[in-house]
Design a protein around this motif. Structure first.
Motif, PDB file in Angstrom:
ATOM      1  N   ARG A  44     -11.514  -2.789  -1.891  1.00  9.66           N
ATOM      2  CA  ARG A  44     -10.529  -3.027  -2.861  1.00  9.66           C
ATOM      3  C   ARG A  44     -10.816  -2.010  -3.882  1.00  9.66           C
ATOM      4  O   ARG A  44      -9.871  -1.568  -4.635  1.00  9.66           O
ATOM      5  CB  ARG A  44     -10.730  -4.468  -3.371  1.00  9.66           C
ATOM      6  N   GLU A  45     -12.032  -1.951  -4.297  1.00 12.22           N
ATOM      7  CA  GLU A  45     -12.363  -0.894  -5.523  1.00 12.22           C
ATOM      8  C   GLU A  45     -11.890   0.695  -5.013  1.00 12.22           C
ATOM      9  O   GLU A  45     -11.605   1.297  -5.840  1.00 12.22           O
ATOM     10  CB  GLU A  45     -13.856  -0.863  -5.683  1.00 12.22           C
ATOM     11  N   LEU A  46     -11.762   0.888  -3.655  1.00 15.14           N
ATOM     12  CA  LEU A  46     -11.643   2.040  -3.335  1.00 15.14           C
ATOM     13  C   LEU A  46     -10.122   2.348  -2.830  1.00 15.14           C
ATOM     14  O   LEU A  46      -9.991   3.361  -2.005  1.00 15.14           O
ATOM     15  CB  LEU A  46     -12.646   2.731  -2.146  1.00 15.14           C
ATOM     16  N   GLU A  47      -9.259   1.343  -3.137  1.00 18.02           N
ATOM     17  CA  GLU A  47      -7.970   1.612  -2.445  1.00 18.02           C
ATOM     18  C   GLU A  47      -7.232   2.476  -2.923  1.00 18.02           C
ATOM     19  O   GLU A  47      -6.301   3.054  -2.115  1.00 18.02           O
ATOM     20  CB  GLU A  47      -7.164   0.243  -3.116  1.00 18.02           C
ATOM     21  N   GLY A  48      -7.596   3.250  -4.008  1.00 18.33           N
ATOM     22  CA  GLY A  48      -6.934   4.312  -4.432  1.00 18.33           C
ATOM     23  C   GLY A  48      -7.208   5.788  -3.640  1.00 18.33           C
ATOM     24  O   GLY A  48      -6.494   6.746  -3.693  1.00 18.33           O
ATOM     25  N   LEU A  50      -6.343   5.541  -0.403  1.00 20.60           N
ATOM     26  CA  LEU A  50      -5.193   5.434   0.461  1.00 20.60           C
ATOM     27  C   LEU A  50      -3.814   6.083  -0.150  1.00 20.60           C
ATOM     28  O   LEU A  50      -3.568   6.325  -1.445  1.00 20.60           O
ATOM     29  CB  LEU A  50      -4.822   4.027   0.674  1.00 20.60           C
ATOM     30  N   ASP A  51      -3.076   6.923   0.651  1.00 17.82           N
ATOM     31  CA  ASP A  51      -1.911   7.661   0.503  1.00 17.82           C
ATOM     32  C   ASP A  51      -0.809   6.657   0.133  1.00 17.82           C
ATOM     33  O   ASP A  51      -0.838   5.338   0.259  1.00 17.82           O
ATOM     34  CB  ASP A  51      -1.570   8.667   1.350  1.00 17.82           C
ATOM     35  N   GLY A  52       0.471   7.070  -0.258  1.00 19.19           N
ATOM     36  CA  GLY A  52       1.563   6.130  -0.540  1.00 19.19           C
ATOM     37  C   GLY A  52       1.863   5.470   0.646  1.00 19.19           C
ATOM     38  O   GLY A  52       2.438   4.081   0.493  1.00 19.19           O
ATOM     39  N   ASP A  53       2.241   5.779   1.948  1.00 25.12           N
ATOM     40  CA  ASP A  53       2.516   5.225   2.945  1.00 25.12           C
ATOM     41  C   ASP A  53       1.342   4.118   3.550  1.00 25.12           C
ATOM     42  O   ASP A  53       1.937   3.059   3.654  1.00 25.12           O
ATOM     43  CB  ASP A  53       2.255   6.351   4.277  1.00 25.12           C
ATOM     44  N   GLU A  54       0.195   4.534   3.263  1.00 22.98           N
ATOM     45  CA  GLU A  54      -0.697   3.241   3.672  1.00 22.98           C
ATOM     46  C   GLU A  54      -0.941   2.394   2.563  1.00 22.98           C
ATOM     47  O   GLU A  54      -0.723   1.048   2.846  1.00 22.98           O
ATOM     48  CB  GLU A  54      -2.215   4.117   3.452  1.00 22.98           C
ATOM     49  N   ARG A  55      -0.665   2.528   1.156  1.00 20.01           N
ATOM     50  CA  ARG A  55      -0.367   1.572   0.266  1.00 20.01           C
ATOM     51  C   ARG A  55       0.690   0.660   0.512  1.00 20.01           C
ATOM     52  O   ARG A  55       0.757  -0.598   0.177  1.00 20.01           O
ATOM     53  CB  ARG A  55      -0.415   2.010  -0.925  1.00 20.01           C
ATOM     54  N   ALA A  56       1.858   1.229   0.695  1.00 18.20           N
ATOM     55  CA  ALA A  56       3.280   0.561   0.995  1.00 18.20           C
ATOM     56  C   ALA A  56       2.963  -0.297   2.169  1.00 18.20           C
ATOM     57  O   ALA A  56       3.596  -1.614   2.230  1.00 18.20           O
ATOM     58  CB  ALA A  56       4.439   1.662   1.267  1.00 18.20           C
ATOM     59  N   ARG A  57       2.405   0.128   3.340  1.00 17.81           N
ATOM     60  CA  ARG A  57       1.982  -0.765   4.377  1.00 17.81           C
ATOM     61  C   ARG A  57       1.150  -1.934   4.068  1.00 17.81           C
ATOM     62  O   ARG A  57       1.270  -2.980   4.607  1.00 17.81           O
ATOM     63  CB  ARG A  57       1.639   0.070   5.514  1.00 17.81           C
ATOM     64  N   LEU A  58       0.207  -1.608   3.359  1.00 17.77           N
ATOM     65  CA  LEU A  58      -0.787  -2.780   2.950  1.00 17.77           C
ATOM     66  C   LEU A  58      -0.188  -3.700   2.102  1.00 17.77           C
ATOM     67  O   LEU A  58      -0.302  -4.975   2.218  1.00 17.77           O
ATOM     68  CB  LEU A  58      -1.713  -2.014   2.011  1.00 17.77           C
ATOM     69  N   GLN A  59       0.732  -3.329   1.110  1.00 17.63           N
ATOM     70  CA  GLN A  59       1.413  -4.112   0.377  1.00 17.63           C
ATOM     71  C   GLN A  59       2.531  -5.191   1.237  1.00 17.63           C
ATOM     72  O   GLN A  59       2.914  -6.250   0.784  1.00 17.63           O
ATOM     73  CB  GLN A  59       2.161  -3.691  -0.992  1.00 17.63           C
TER      74      GLN A  59
END
Length: 245
Positions: A44-48, A50-59
């Motif tokens: 969670r501390e290192l979530e930054g 991830l790229d935009g596609d990965e963060r969108a999928r995560l959310q």
């Protein structure tokens, strides 16, 4: 033995039976395993990373536990790739190779401008990452509970090779849970390595349910270390592809 990269975790790498450490030190070169529950907070501390596609999928993932699994898997993959390639993990760029079945860009994931092959798998509390100099696929599976083994085998009947179904039927009930899990992990690893995944017909591929895997032509398939109550397999291309359709 390999050790976890310094950028990956502040804890030392450990063996598969050590419940206190998030990273498994594997005797198999190029293979890494991570416990989701023990690395979730750090991821969670290192979530930054991830790229935009990965963060969108995560959310878009509803269950918190599934989000942790996805986050740990993709943060760990980026850390390991960054370490191997000498890059900032956040700057690693992915693309999809052409599917060998239809030619569309949804085949094996790959890294831009890097001749490195990798594969990622996660199940339950386990994440598994493999690297190789040629196409590779990896899969990790939880062993089904004994009381669920027959149900799982029945549900998988259509995707098992006829010989694999016969092998399972001949086994004592107590041996079926492990056989079901290792057969499927081998099959998934091979199909992911080919790049067609479940878009092909898994029933055409024979990998076996016994202690020694069988491999399609042009590939090696091996069972590899995993955390307790999990099984895992890796497939590496050694020559010409076998049939996957």
């Amino acid at each position: 033995m390999t050790a976890a990269p310094a950028s990956a975790t502040t804890a030392p790498a450990a063996g598969p039976d050590d419940p206190a450490q998030p990273w498994l030190t594997s005797p198999v070169p190029g293979l890494w395993a991570v416990r989701v529950s023990l690395y979730a907070e750090r991821a969670r501390e290192l979530e930054g990373l991830l790229d935009g596609d990965e963060r969108a999928r995560l959310q878009g993932i509803r269950r918190a536990g599934d989000r942790d699994q996805y986050r740990v898997a993709h943060v760990a993959l980026r850390q390991l790739l960054g370490d191997r390639l000498g890059r900032d993990p956040a700057q690693v760029r992915f693309f999809r190779e052409a599917c060998p079945g239809c030619g569309a860009p949804h085949g094996r994931p790959a890294v831009s401008d890097a001749p490195l092959h990798f594969s990622l798998s996660h199940a339950g509390d386990a994440v598994l990452v493999a690297f190789a100099d040629s196409p590779v696929g990896v899969d990790v599976e939880q062993r089904p509970a004994p009381e669920l083994a027959a149900q799982v085998a029945s549900e998988m009947a259509e995707v098992l090779h006829p010989a694999e179904r016969a092998e399972l039927s001949a086994l004592p009930a107590g041996e079926r849970p492990a056989a079901v899990a290792r057969c499927w992990s081998r099959k998934e690893a091979y199909l992911k390595g080919v790049g067609i995944g479940l878009g092909g017909n898994p029933a055409l591929t024979y990998v076996g349910t016994g202690a020694t895997p069988s491999a399609p032509p042009g590939w090696t398939v091996a069972d590899v270390p995993a955390f307790p109550d999990y099984v895992a397999a890796r497939a590496v291309r050694t020559g010409r592809l076998g049939s996957v359709s």
